[in-house]
Structure formats: C-alpha cells, structure tokens
Design a protein around this motif. Structure first.
Motif, PDB file in Angstrom:
ATOM      1  N   TYR A  29      13.703  59.343 -20.792  1.00 56.26           N
ATOM      2  CA  TYR A  29      14.426  58.359 -20.210  1.00 56.26           C
ATOM      3  C   TYR A  29      14.049  58.076 -18.567  1.00 56.26           C
ATOM      4  O   TYR A  29      13.981  57.090 -18.147  1.00 56.26           O
ATOM      5  CB  TYR A  29      15.735  58.471 -20.639  1.00 56.26           C
ATOM      6  N   ASN A  33      12.455  55.178 -16.228  1.00 56.01           N
ATOM      7  CA  ASN A  33      12.720  54.361 -15.144  1.00 56.01           C
ATOM      8  C   ASN A  33      12.100  54.636 -14.033  1.00 56.01           C
ATOM      9  O   ASN A  33      11.931  53.711 -13.221  1.00 56.01           O
ATOM     10  CB  ASN A  33      14.339  54.834 -15.317  1.00 56.01           C
ATOM     11  N   THR A  36       9.248  52.018 -13.987  1.00 59.36           N
ATOM     12  CA  THR A  36       9.371  50.739 -13.859  1.00 59.36           C
ATOM     13  C   THR A  36       9.759  50.539 -12.096  1.00 59.36           C
ATOM     14  O   THR A  36       9.755  49.462 -11.674  1.00 59.36           O
ATOM     15  CB  THR A  36      10.778  50.470 -14.586  1.00 59.36           C
ATOM     16  N   GLY A 237      23.032  43.987 -13.914  1.00 60.72           N
ATOM     17  CA  GLY A 237      22.673  44.447 -15.323  1.00 60.72           C
ATOM     18  C   GLY A 237      23.690  44.248 -16.481  1.00 60.72           C
ATOM     19  O   GLY A 237      23.159  43.902 -17.636  1.00 60.72           O
ATOM     20  N   GLY A 241      21.733  44.637 -19.904  1.00 62.09           N
ATOM     21  CA  GLY A 241      20.731  45.047 -18.762  1.00 62.09           C
ATOM     22  C   GLY A 241      19.818  43.830 -18.498  1.00 62.09           C
ATOM     23  O   GLY A 241      19.808  42.797 -19.564  1.00 62.09           O
ATOM     24  N   GLY A 243      16.481  43.860 -18.905  1.00 65.32           N
ATOM     25  CA  GLY A 243      15.292  44.113 -19.507  1.00 65.32           C
ATOM     26  C   GLY A 243      14.173  44.661 -18.401  1.00 65.32           C
ATOM     27  O   GLY A 243      14.513  44.900 -17.255  1.00 65.32           O
ATOM     28  N   LEU A 244      13.414  45.636 -19.210  1.00 70.37           N
ATOM     29  CA  LEU A 244      12.473  46.460 -18.323  1.00 70.37           C
ATOM     30  C   LEU A 244      11.219  45.241 -17.772  1.00 70.37           C
ATOM     31  O   LEU A 244      10.833  44.427 -18.207  1.00 70.37           O
ATOM     32  CB  LEU A 244      11.495  47.153 -19.063  1.00 70.37           C
ATOM     33  N   LEU A 267      18.368  52.340 -13.631  1.00 70.17           N
ATOM     34  CA  LEU A 267      18.815  52.273 -15.037  1.00 70.17           C
ATOM     35  C   LEU A 267      19.820  51.358 -15.305  1.00 70.17           C
ATOM     36  O   LEU A 267      19.953  50.388 -16.337  1.00 70.17           O
ATOM     37  CB  LEU A 267      19.516  53.732 -15.474  1.00 70.17           C
ATOM     38  N   GLN A 270      18.323  47.732 -15.574  1.00 70.65           N
ATOM     39  CA  GLN A 270      17.557  47.285 -16.697  1.00 70.65           C
ATOM     40  C   GLN A 270      18.152  47.589 -17.854  1.00 70.65           C
ATOM     41  O   GLN A 270      17.747  46.844 -18.739  1.00 70.65           O
ATOM     42  CB  GLN A 270      16.124  48.194 -16.305  1.00 70.65           C
ATOM     43  N   TRP A 271      18.960  48.444 -17.954  1.00 65.67           N
ATOM     44  CA  TRP A 271      19.579  48.912 -19.449  1.00 65.67           C
ATOM     45  C   TRP A 271      20.883  48.657 -19.468  1.00 65.67           C
ATOM     46  O   TRP A 271      21.360  48.490 -20.668  1.00 65.67           O
ATOM     47  CB  TRP A 271      19.222  50.368 -19.546  1.00 65.67           C
ATOM     48  N   GLY A 275      22.855  51.134 -21.883  1.00 63.36           N
ATOM     49  CA  GLY A 275      21.952  52.103 -21.286  1.00 63.36           C
ATOM     50  C   GLY A 275      22.572  53.280 -20.445  1.00 63.36           C
ATOM     51  O   GLY A 275      22.127  54.294 -20.604  1.00 63.36           O
TER      52      GLY A 275
END
Length: 367
Positions: A29, A33, A36, A237, A241, A243-244, A267, A270-271, A275
């Motif tokens: 995980y 991250n 990204t 987020g 989130g 998104g990636l 994190l 994006q999540w 997340g």
C-alpha cells in the motif's frame, strides 16, 4: 545456528500468517502511494526493501529467540557505537546529523537504537525476573535507556527521541513499574523538557515545528506551509478519494516530504476516508495479533519485546497521522511500513520477525 537454513514444518504451523500478510499489505500500500507521489524509482527502491525485509524475517525465524537474547548486549553496544560515530562522521539531513552514508545507501543508526533499547530492556528485565520496582534494577534500566536516547537528542532528532521515550514508557508500564514512579517521572520530564527547550540543543526551527501546528496560519509560507498543504490534500480526498494520479495530485505537487513523513497526506487525498480506514484496519490486525503473542509468550523477554515493539508502532502511527491532520506537532516520525525509507522499513521487518519468532516458539514442540 541457522538450522541448515530450513524452517521445520512444525514451527511453520505455529507462524502467525495474519501478522505477516497484514505487514506485506501495508508495505505494498505504501509502495503504491510512493509511486503516485514521486515516481517509479522510489517505488522500486522501496519494493527492494520489502524483499530484503522478508529475507531478514526468514533468517530471524531460523534462530530461536532465546539464542538471539544472548547476543542482545552486542547488538545494543553496536547501536551505541554507531550513534557515537554518527556524531562525528554523520551526514546532516533536514537539520539532524543522524545518517551514515555507504555510497548511495544511507543508514539511520537511531532506527537500530530504537529496537536495541527494547531488546536490552527486555533482556535485563528477564535477568531481573521483572523486579522493576527494586531501586537498583530500575536505575540500571534507566541508564541503558538513556545512553542511546541522549545521543539521539544530540543529533538532534526529536521525533526518534519521542518514539524511544514512549517505547520505554510502554515497557516499564508493562513490566509493572509502580504507577506513582511513572507519574513522578513524567512530572520530572516536564522540567527536563523545559531545560532542553531553552538550551542550545533545541534549534529554533525545531521549536517552530513543535508549536506551529497550533496555528499554522501564523506562518503560511514558512513553518506552517507543510501542515496547511497536508490538510488541504487530505480534505480534498473526502470519503472516497480523488483517485490515483501519478505525480499530478495536489499532495504530489505541493506537500513537502510527501513520500516520507507526509505519506498519509497522499493516501488521504487519493483514497479518502475509506483508504485511511483500510490502513488503520491493517495496523489494527497487526497490533491485535502482536498483543496476543506477547500475552501468551513463554517468558518475560518475549513479552517485553512484543510490548516494546507495539508501543513504538502505536506511538509512531498516532503521531504521524496526527501531525498530518494538525492535532500533533510535526516531528519527522515516519509511518511504519508506509513511509519511504530503507532503514525504517528494514528495522520494522526485523521487529516483525522477532514477534513472529516469539509467537512460533510459545509452545513446546517435540521434533
């Protein structure tokens, strides 16, 4: 010593795969991250540390932890010598002279000191039959805890000092130290903190980092910038989130140290909340199972080692996440297995290996 490099099947059946799987998932995980946030190169390096960490776990499992206990003084004094060496030959990063360089590879001796303190206190408590309220015994434990901690303070690495302190606090509480002594010690600590705060050891930028979380808007372009950008990223987020996105997210562009100290900001953006909760669940699985192993350990050494590692992880998790959302001071503490960094990842995997080792050998197994 290494039993021909092969684990017996009876021992493997006692292995807590839940801890191992949760740890690997947290690391993967984190690698995602990191990718990204900063790109392929850092993610690949962290993946290599994952492989090296798993190899380290395997070799630790080969050796009965009671044999490892015999070598604890050597491990402890090596960590102290490395801290002394760092004082004179160390590399300064972000204001702290806490790194040793081996070509392109950097090593942080304070990470080794963190686990060596736990091991040394566990061994001494085992030798003392956990009679921690004996004055002589307690003073001996204090000396062993203070020697590396004072060297870490000197760097100065306030974050690692705090991790070591709360690790020691967790150990002495678990060992049954009289609560009055603990309270008295904490009161005395406030005096020590006040003295250090007003001494040359405490740099001005550290003071700013430790106080600006209360009002980051007071210095939005300086000391408060990192926290402000982190909270914006996490807030954006939402629940699910954003998104990636490789290198184009808000956190990737505007949050300093996003792959290390502030990986939770990446994190969170994006999540989202989901997340973040997933990460906390994985940490919860690890800690819950580690507590069970510590409670059922066959000896004092195993119980204290588990307790020290759990205390270290709990504080690191609470402090790191807390500082990214503005409820704790910014101290440079990494998020276990999530943050980029080889020294931190390797020591965490060694810690996991020790817990798994203790769990595997809780019962008497007839070969």
């Amino acid at each position: 010593m290494f039993n021909n490099f092969k684990l017996d099947s009876k021992l493997i059946r006692e292995l807590d795969f839940g801890i191992l799987i949760a740890s690997i998932m947290i690391m993967l995980y984190g690698i995602l991250n990191i990718y990204t946030a900063t790109g392929v190169r850092d993610a690949e390096k962290q993946f290599i540390w994952l492989i090296l960490g798993l190899i380290a776990i395997y070799f630790i499992l080969l050796v009965d932890y009671k044999i490892i206990e015999n070598y604890v003084p050597i491990i402890y004094w090596i960590s102290v010598l490395l801290l002394v060496y760092t004082e004179f030959k160390g590399v300064t990063i972000n204001g702290a002279t806490g790194w040793i360089k081996f070509g392109p590879i950097g090593f942080q001796p304070a990470e080794l000191a963190k686990i060596s303190i736990t091991l040394m206190l566990a061994k001494k408590l085992d030798d003392m039959d956990c009679k921690i309220n004996d004055v002589r015994n307690f003073l001996i434990l204090c000396v062993y805890a203070l020697v590396p901690m004072l060297l870490i303070v000197k760097q100065p690495d306030m974050g690692m000092t705090m991790v070591c302190f709360f690790t020691v606090l967790g150990i002495v509480f678990l060992a049954g130290l009289n609560i009055k002594i603990i309270i008295g010690g904490l009161m005395s600590l406030t005096i020590v903190v006040a003295l250090v705060w007003n001494s040359p050891i405490m740099k001005n930028y550290w003071k700013n980092r430790l106080t600006l979380f209360l009002n980051p808007a007071a210095d939005p372009l300086g000391g408060g910038r990192q926290l402000i950008q982190s909270m914006i990223a996490i807030g954006s987020g939402g629940v699910l989130g954003s998104g990636l996105s490789h290198g184009t997210s808000y956190s990737a562009q505007f949050v300093p140290e996003k792959q290390t100290d502030f990986i939770f900001a990446v994190l969170g953006e994006q999540w989202g909340l989901i997340g973040a909760l997933l990460l906390l669940v994985l940490y919860g699985i690890f800690i819950y199972k580690a507590i069970n192993i510590g409670k059922t350990s066959k000896d004092i050494f195993g119980r204290i080692v588990c307790g020290g590692i759990i205390a270290s992880w709990l504080f690191s998790i609470l402090q790191n996440i807390g500082m990214t959302i503005g409820i704790m001071p910014i101290t440079g503490i990494t998020l276990p297995l999530m943050s980029y960094g080889g020294s931190s990842a390797l020591i965490n995997f060694i810690s996991i290996g020790l817990i798994l080792n203790i769990g595997m050998r809780r019962k008497k197994i007839n070969f």
